[in-house]
Design a protein around this motif. Structure first.
Motif, PDB file in Angstrom:
ATOM      1  N   UNK A  36      57.675 136.270  54.638  1.00 52.19           N
ATOM      2  CA  UNK A  36      56.370 135.780  54.205  1.00 52.19           C
ATOM      3  C   UNK A  36      55.939 136.488  52.928  1.00 52.19           C
ATOM      4  N   UNK A  37      56.198 137.796  52.834  1.00 54.88           N
ATOM      5  CA  UNK A  37      55.826 138.531  51.633  1.00 54.88           C
ATOM      6  C   UNK A  37      56.622 138.046  50.421  1.00 54.88           C
ATOM      7  N   UNK A  38      57.903 137.755  50.616  1.00 56.57           N
ATOM      8  CA  UNK A  38      58.701 137.185  49.534  1.00 56.57           C
ATOM      9  C   UNK A  38      58.140 135.830  49.113  1.00 56.57           C
ATOM     10  N   UNK A  39      57.738 135.035  50.086  1.00 55.47           N
ATOM     11  CA  UNK A  39      57.163 133.722  49.808  1.00 55.47           C
ATOM     12  C   UNK A  39      55.883 133.870  48.987  1.00 55.47           C
ATOM     13  N   UNK A  40      55.071 134.862  49.316  1.00 50.48           N
ATOM     14  CA  UNK A  40      53.841 135.100  48.566  1.00 50.48           C
ATOM     15  C   UNK A  40      54.141 135.585  47.153  1.00 50.48           C
ATOM     16  N   UNK A  41      55.246 136.296  47.002  1.00 47.57           N
ATOM     17  CA  UNK A  41      55.627 136.803  45.688  1.00 47.57           C
ATOM     18  C   UNK A  41      56.231 135.706  44.807  1.00 47.57           C
ATOM     19  N   UNK A  42      57.021 134.816  45.417  1.00 46.86           N
ATOM     20  CA  UNK A  42      57.687 133.728  44.687  1.00 46.86           C
ATOM     21  C   UNK A  42      57.358 132.383  45.336  1.00 46.86           C
ATOM     22  N   UNK A  84      50.491 129.035  56.668  1.00 48.21           N
ATOM     23  CA  UNK A  84      50.869 130.412  56.352  1.00 48.21           C
ATOM     24  C   UNK A  84      50.614 130.760  54.899  1.00 48.21           C
ATOM     25  N   UNK A  85      50.135 129.809  54.140  1.00 43.30           N
ATOM     26  CA  UNK A  85      49.903 130.058  52.718  1.00 43.30           C
ATOM     27  C   UNK A  85      48.510 130.625  52.504  1.00 43.30           C
ATOM     28  N   UNK A  86      48.461 131.761  51.850  1.00 44.81           N
ATOM     29  CA  UNK A  86      47.178 132.338  51.455  1.00 44.81           C
ATOM     30  C   UNK A  86      47.038 132.278  49.941  1.00 44.81           C
ATOM     31  N   UNK A  87      47.951 131.572  49.294  1.00 47.56           N
ATOM     32  CA  UNK A  87      47.945 131.438  47.850  1.00 47.56           C
ATOM     33  C   UNK A  87      47.929 129.951  47.506  1.00 47.56           C
ATOM     34  N   UNK A  88      48.013 129.638  46.232  1.00 44.83           N
ATOM     35  CA  UNK A  88      48.001 128.237  45.828  1.00 44.83           C
ATOM     36  C   UNK A  88      49.278 127.547  46.289  1.00 44.83           C
ATOM     37  N   UNK A  89      49.247 126.244  46.356  1.00 40.88           N
ATOM     38  CA  UNK A  89      50.382 125.469  46.856  1.00 40.88           C
ATOM     39  C   UNK A  89      51.555 125.543  45.891  1.00 40.88           C
ATOM     40  N   UNK A  90      52.766 125.267  46.384  1.00 39.81           N
ATOM     41  CA  UNK A  90      53.939 125.338  45.505  1.00 39.81           C
ATOM     42  C   UNK A  90      53.834 124.358  44.352  1.00 39.81           C
ATOM     43  N   UNK A  91      54.447 124.747  43.225  1.00 43.46           N
ATOM     44  CA  UNK A  91      54.425 123.867  42.065  1.00 43.46           C
ATOM     45  C   UNK A  91      55.454 122.771  42.147  1.00 43.46           C
TER      46      UNK A  91
END
Length: 361
Positions: free
Chosen positions: A3-9, A66-73
């Motif tokens: 999950x942390x990797x996902x938040x980073x990339x 599980x996303x606490x950031x913007x959606x994937x581009x």
């Protein structure tokens, strides 16, 4: 850590299903992404009893939760209509691309048998690739016209590539459109396919239950993370001797080795095209977020280094952070410094404000 990797990339997601991984014969949807060092990492796995749109929608909703950031581009998939519909429903603002490799594979399966001579078939595929890799709309139209004119006798093949792929999906795989999307070079689902192959090698048998499958999946994820951490350390510590210090000095040790290796290749083109953006098209800028040849030429002319500020953030991430976008609390802040900058800015006359604003761009 996944999950942390996902938040980073979080920018690019690649999705694909694999089979024969468990005794229940459930398809396994795997979602992967890519780091700044161009290594694949797994984000999520979903066992589904059917490949229906509702099943895929459930998986996309779980991912979104599980996303606490913007959606994937960008999301890259095969032409799995149920999955594509689910992505559109849940991630409506995300650009979606179709795997070029699978498209070529399908064209081969459907069209090769329609040609009576191998030589004719090979020339047809060459012309088809010119259509796919056309860099502008005008070039696309020209190559498509030439393909249609030259192979008018092979209506079955022409109808297949037009009706199945080009009419509805050209913007998802033809370079004239994909060259405008920040995909970091990911235009196929090959990363997901490779991840499937590694998983199946470790499973050894397709007769395990879901619990035993998860144990092996978890072990693979841990191995991924060890390799990724090692690649970050190499980018941070490896000295690059082949870069001109004036041009590249601000990038060494702060962007990934993978990105740093791409920039000199662009600088070699500057002698041919200079700062002519029309001639080059600046594809690496729009798809990778890195300095293109015409930008580098300008910096060379003025004797200035390439600034880190024009490199996409993706390439600067060389450690796993708790969150790339969601404002993690920290004892270290720049609040006072920002307040001082604001006070200084608004104390200046309007002409000075305009100059300062221009410098910050």
């Amino acid at each position: 850590m996944a999950i942390e990797l996902f938040k980073t990339f979080p920018h690019v997601l690649i999705m694909d299903c694999t089979y024969k991984t468990n005794r229940y014969k459930y398809p396994l949807l795997e979602i992967v992404s890519v780091t700044s060092t161009k290594l694949t990492f797994s984000i999520a796995f979903a066992f589904m009893d059917h490949e229906y749109e509702d099943n895929y929608t459930w998986a996309m909703e779980k991912l979104k939760s599980r996303m606490t950031h913007k959606y994937p581009g960008v999301i890259v998939t095969d032409r799995e209509l149920e999955l594509m519909n689910a992505i559109q429903k849940v991630f409506s603002t995300t650009s979606t691309l179709l795997c070029r490799w699978h498209i070529s594979k399908n064209v081969l399966a459907k069209c090769k048998k329609l040609f009576d001579r191998k030589e004719t078939w090979e020339k047809f595929m060459l012309s088809w690739n010119l259509v796919i890799f056309a860099s502008t709309k005008d070039e696309y139209e020209r190559h498509l016209y030439e393909l249609t004119l030259e192979y008018h006798a092979y209506k079955g093949a022409l109808n297949y590539v037009r009706k199945t792929w080009l009419n509805d999906y050209k913007k998802k795989f033809v370079a004239a459109w994909t060259n405008r999307i920040m995909h970091f070079g990911n235009v196929t689902t090959n990363r997901a396919e490779s991840a499937h192959a590694k998983l199946k090698r470790h499973l050894e048998s397709s007769q395990g239950d879901l619990e035993s499958s998860w144990t092996i999946i978890n072990s693979l994820i841990e191995l991924q993370h060890v390799e990724i951490k090692g690649s970050f350390e190499k980018s941070l510590t490896l000295v690059q001797h082949n870069f001109k210090p004036t041009i590249f000095r601000e990038l060494r040790g702060v962007i990934s080795k993978s990105a740093l290796n791409m920039v000199p290749m662009q600088s070699q083109l500057t002698h041919k095209i200079g700062i002519d953006k029309v001639l080059y098209g600046c594809v690496i800028r729009s798809t990778y977020g890195l300095s293109c040849a015409c930008e580098i030429a300008e910096f060379m002319v003025h004797g200035r280094p390439i600034p880190l500020s024009i490199v996409h953030l993706h390439w600067t991430r060389l450690q796993v952070v708790q969150s790339a976008y969601d404002g993690v609390s920290s004892q270290v802040t720049i609040k006072l410094e920002m307040e001082s900058i604001y006070k200084m800015f608004y104390s200046k006359p309007e002409p000075v404000k305009l100059v300062l604003k221009q410098k910050l761009r």
